[in-house]
Design an enzyme around this catalytic site. Structure first.
Site, PDB file in Angstrom:
ATOM      1  N   ASP A  26       0.770  -1.467   0.042  1.00  0.00           N
ATOM      2  CA  ASP A  26      -0.186  -0.245  -0.554  1.00  0.00           C
ATOM      3  C   ASP A  26       0.736   1.663   0.098  1.00  0.00           C
ATOM      4  OD1 ASP A  26      -1.919   1.934   0.445  1.00  0.00           O
ATOM      5  OD2 ASP A  26      -2.106   1.383   2.662  1.00  0.00           O
ATOM      6  N   HIS A  74      -4.832 -16.806  -4.733  1.00  0.00           N
ATOM      7  CA  HIS A  74      -5.782 -15.645  -4.119  1.00  0.00           C
ATOM      8  C   HIS A  74      -6.904 -16.563  -3.350  1.00  0.00           C
ATOM      9  CE1 HIS A  74      -7.503 -15.864  -7.324  1.00  0.00           C
ATOM     10  NE2 HIS A  74      -8.253 -14.882  -7.186  1.00  0.00           N
ATOM     11  N   ASP A  75      -6.823 -17.883  -3.454  1.00  0.00           N
ATOM     12  CA  ASP A  75      -8.072 -18.895  -3.153  1.00  0.00           C
ATOM     13  C   ASP A  75      -7.918 -19.537  -2.335  1.00  0.00           C
ATOM     14  OD1 ASP A  75      -9.914 -16.959  -5.883  1.00  0.00           O
ATOM     15  OD2 ASP A  75      -9.932 -18.339  -6.481  1.00  0.00           O
ATOM     16  N   ASP A 114     -10.128 -16.201 -15.663  1.00  0.00           N
ATOM     17  CA  ASP A 114     -10.970 -16.581 -14.632  1.00  0.00           C
ATOM     18  C   ASP A 114     -12.617 -17.114 -15.393  1.00  0.00           C
ATOM     19  OD1 ASP A 114     -11.581 -15.312 -12.466  1.00  0.00           O
ATOM     20  OD2 ASP A 114     -13.714 -15.146 -12.440  1.00  0.00           O
ATOM     21  N   ASP A 138      -5.837  -9.884 -15.372  1.00  0.00           N
ATOM     22  CA  ASP A 138      -6.694 -11.452 -15.034  1.00  0.00           C
ATOM     23  C   ASP A 138      -7.670 -10.996 -16.094  1.00  0.00           C
ATOM     24  OD1 ASP A 138      -8.274 -13.008 -13.344  1.00  0.00           O
ATOM     25  OD2 ASP A 138      -6.986 -12.118 -11.665  1.00  0.00           O
ATOM     26  N   ASP A 186      -1.984  -1.059  -3.871  1.00  0.00           N
ATOM     27  CA  ASP A 186      -1.871  -0.438  -4.827  1.00  0.00           C
ATOM     28  C   ASP A 186      -1.061  -0.376  -6.155  1.00  0.00           C
ATOM     29  OD1 ASP A 186       0.168   1.491  -4.020  1.00  0.00           O
ATOM     30  OD2 ASP A 186      -1.049   2.479  -2.570  1.00  0.00           O
ATOM     31  N   ASP A 206      -4.371   4.010   2.228  1.00  0.00           N
ATOM     32  CA  ASP A 206      -5.391   3.723   2.772  1.00  0.00           C
ATOM     33  C   ASP A 206      -5.761   2.633   3.686  1.00  0.00           C
ATOM     34  OD1 ASP A 206      -5.000   2.205   0.768  1.00  0.00           O
ATOM     35  OD2 ASP A 206      -6.866   3.194  -0.735  1.00  0.00           O
ATOM     36  N   GLU A 260      -8.090 -20.865 -16.513  1.00  0.00           N
ATOM     37  CA  GLU A 260      -8.391 -21.757 -14.465  1.00  0.00           C
ATOM     38  C   GLU A 260      -9.790 -22.436 -15.220  1.00  0.00           C
ATOM     39  OE1 GLU A 260     -10.050 -20.202 -10.136  1.00  0.00           O
ATOM     40  OE2 GLU A 260     -10.802 -19.485 -12.031  1.00  0.00           O
TER      41      GLU A 260
HETATM   42  C1  NOJ Z   1     -12.275 -17.374  -9.774  1.00  0.00           C
HETATM   43  C2  NOJ Z   1     -11.614 -16.362  -8.662  1.00  0.00           C
HETATM   44  O1  NOJ Z   1     -10.494 -16.564  -8.594  1.00  0.00           O
HETATM   45  C3  NOJ Z   1     -12.190 -15.849  -7.505  1.00  0.00           C
HETATM   46  O2  NOJ Z   1     -11.642 -15.369  -7.456  1.00  0.00           O
HETATM   47  C4  NOJ Z   1     -13.092 -15.770  -7.739  1.00  0.00           C
HETATM   48  O3  NOJ Z   1     -14.124 -15.287  -6.711  1.00  0.00           O
HETATM   49  C5  NOJ Z   1     -13.984 -16.509  -9.167  1.00  0.00           C
HETATM   50  N1  NOJ Z   1     -13.508 -17.020  -9.804  1.00  0.00           N
HETATM   51  C6  NOJ Z   1     -15.588 -15.744  -9.642  1.00  0.00           C
HETATM   52  O4  NOJ Z   1     -14.722 -14.858 -10.062  1.00  0.00           O
END
Ligand code: NOJ
Length: 560
Positions: free
Chosen positions: A26, A341-342, A210, A103, A34, A30, A268
């Site tokens: 950051d 990130h998932d 995605d 992305d 970024d 904030d 993905e």
């Molecule tokens: C996959 C992404 O990696 C995830 O973070 C997102 O919530 C879903 N697709 C929906 O876009």
């Protein structure tokens, strides 16, 4: 693919680094990362030696799903900076010999995207850009079960939302603020392709797409089979749907054809099978370069889904990876990942984030990076960052986790303790805590209040400390990345699994032109015998010379 070092695409030797911008750095206090924050940390990426940065969404967005809900594909959200900042980032990465992959979120938009806002009007030419349907025959709009299909959304509840204005429902496989685009409509496809070309013209080097295998739906929209309650899994109607190959081939022609071979595309694809992945990544078909598959990150999910966690059986992991390595040996290409990130942090998931944090993080990295395929490193993985270990519901921010908690509490099954244990193990916020740069307040991520708590272990686990320690996870990742760059057998060698039934040792060979690498990983805190003949040690995660047995979480790469 059976490429040779001379004709293999550049990305067979490359390592990709994922930046989740909200949690990386950051610059303006904030509490949210970024673009200028990223610009200030490029030395870290250069020192690590990665070739490509994949940037999670920075587009204009209401942030219902942290930017995976886009309201303008051609604008940068002010929270992250400006288009000029992004152009500066592209130039700065290119100056250092790195590429930028953006992305691409085009299965759905935000409900605040002007396309969708217009589409709410039944007479608008945009009506058919989304999936609008009347209530189920004979039922009143809004009545329980009146949704056009019984599909459950990925984020809980029905996948359809009623719009009072027209009395019709729209489809949203994710949150109700993420309406699905109708790819059957050629105008939608043209708009997406022209947006993609616009980014490539700005110097972007490719896309991470995605949930791209969900864009083609069975237009009959059949119900799924109900397993509990009123809702069903509708995935048979949209995972690798009827026109998916056609759409990706068309996209390739419209966007990528005739561009220099500097690009990288990765789709993905939840639920993709090896056979399908082989087709998607067969270079002759011109669809995508590689896919993210999900098999190995589902092996610790129980019958109750991702929050119903059970221990990994190493044999399952070997069987799964082994099958993918074999299936894509002659045609197609793998991508290799533990974290994003998932997903929860791999050192906490399949390793030991306590006593053997360094050893298990580096062992897991060795096993992954020595497979055939393009490795992806998620920010902080190179530091051995761990799960968040949150203990309270109010520490969580992720829509998937919050919706899961809300539903579980309404249904009333299970205790709070069990619910907290489930989300602490696999919740997406584990990967989203701020990047740990140094031992200063908030780990050097922000001078303000971070949007999500910093992991308490930042005084010891941080980039500054890791850089200063030659035996750290960070320096080990550097060595692994360098090995892929320098040694063609890592990029292109044949793969053979060894000891498939061993419960604790992961072992395989890679072979190319008379060179054999033997890779060993001990997935346990106990000493393990392997009985394997080994050559010269190329890389290992213990400082002193190796004996015949593997020490706790030891990893080694031998050459013969
Ligand atoms: C996959 C992404 O990696 C995830 O973070 C997102 O919530 C879903 N697709 C929906 O876009």
């Amino acid at each position: 693919m059976s490429w040779t070092p001379e004709d293999a695409p550049w990305w067979t030797r490359a390592v990709v680094y994922q930046v989740y911008p909200r949690s990386f750095a950051d610059s303006d206090g904030d509490g949210i990362g970024d673009l200028r924050g990223i610009l200030g940390r490029l030395d870290h990426l250069a020192e690590l030696g990665v070739d490509v940065v994949w940037l999670s969404p920075i587009y204009a967005s209401p942030q219902d799903d942290n930017g995976y809900d886009i309201s303008d594909y051609q604008a940068v959200d002010p929270m992250f900076g400006t288009l000029e900042d992004l152009e500066e980032l592209i130039a700065a990465l290119h100056d250092r010999g790195m590429k930028l992959v953006m992305d691409l979120v085009v299965n759905h938009t935000s409900d605040e995207h002007p396309w969708f806002v217009e589409s709410r009007d039944p007479d608008s030419p945009k009506r058919d850009w989304y999936w609008w349907r009347p209530p189920r025959a004979g039922m009143a709009a809004g009545a329980p079960g009146a949704e056009p299909t019984n599909w459950r959304s990925f984020f809980e509840g029905p996948a359809w939302e009623l719009d009072e204005r027209s009395g019709e429902y729209y489809l949203h496989l994710f949150s109700r603020k993420q309406p699905d685009l109708n790819w059957e409509n050629p105008a939608v496809r043209d708009a997406v392709y022209s947006m993609m070309r616009w980014w490539l013209d700005r110097g972007v080097d490719g896309f991470r797409m995605d949930v791209i295998n969900l864009i083609s739906k069975d237009i009959a929209l059949p119900d799924g089979v109900v397993t509990d309650g009123l809702l069903a899994d509708g995935s048979a109607s949209y995972v690798c749907g009827p026109r998916i190959h056609e759409f990706l081939a068309e996209m390739h022609k419209a966007v990528f054809a005739g561009r220099p071979e500097r690009l990288l595309t990765v789709g993905e694809m939840p639920g993709v099978t090896v056979e399908q992945a082989r087709d998607f990544t067969d270079p002759a078909r011109e669809e995508v370069d590689m896919v993210f598959q999900f098999e190995h990150v589902g092996l610790d999910h129980g019958p109750g889904g991702k929050f119903d966690v059970r221990p990994l059986r190493l044999r399952d992991l070997k069987a799964s990876f082994g099958r993918w390595q074999t299936a894509l040996a002659d045609v197609g290409w793998n991508s290799l990942y533990w974290d994003n990130h998932d997903q929860p942090r791999i050192v906490s998931r399949f390793g030991d984030d306590g006593r053997y944090r360094r050893e298990s993080a580096t062992m897991l990295a060795t096993v992954l990076h020595l497979h055939r395929g393009t490795p992806y490193v998620y920010q902080g993985e190179e530091l051995g960052m761990t799960n968040a270990h949150f203990t309270r519901f109010d520490q969580y921010r992720d829509i998937e986790t919050l919706n899961h908690v809300a539903v579980a509490k309404t249904v009333g099954t299970g205790s709070d303790e069990d619910l907290l244990a489930g989300i602490a193990a696999t919740g997406r916020d584990n990967a989203r805590t701020p990047m740990q740069w140094d031992g200063s307040p908030n780990a050097g991520f922000t001078t303000g209040t971070p949007w999500i708590s910093v992991n308490e272990n930042y005084p010891t686990v941080n980039a500054e400390a890791e850089r200063a320690d030659p035996g750290s996870v960070f320096h080990y990742y550097r060595a692994l990345i360098a090995l892929r760059h320098d040694d063609p057998v890592v990029a292109l060698g044949d793969f053979t699994m060894l000891l498939p039934d061993h419960e604790h040792v992961y072992a395989f060979t890679r072979r190319l032109g008379g060179v054999t690498l033997t890779v060993l990983g001990n997935f346990s805190g106990e000493v393990q015998e392997t009985g394997l003949e080994l050559g010269e040690l190329v890389l290992g995660n213990y400082p002193d010379p190796a004996g015949s047995a593997l020490r706790p979480w030891e990893a080694r790469v031998h050459r013969s």
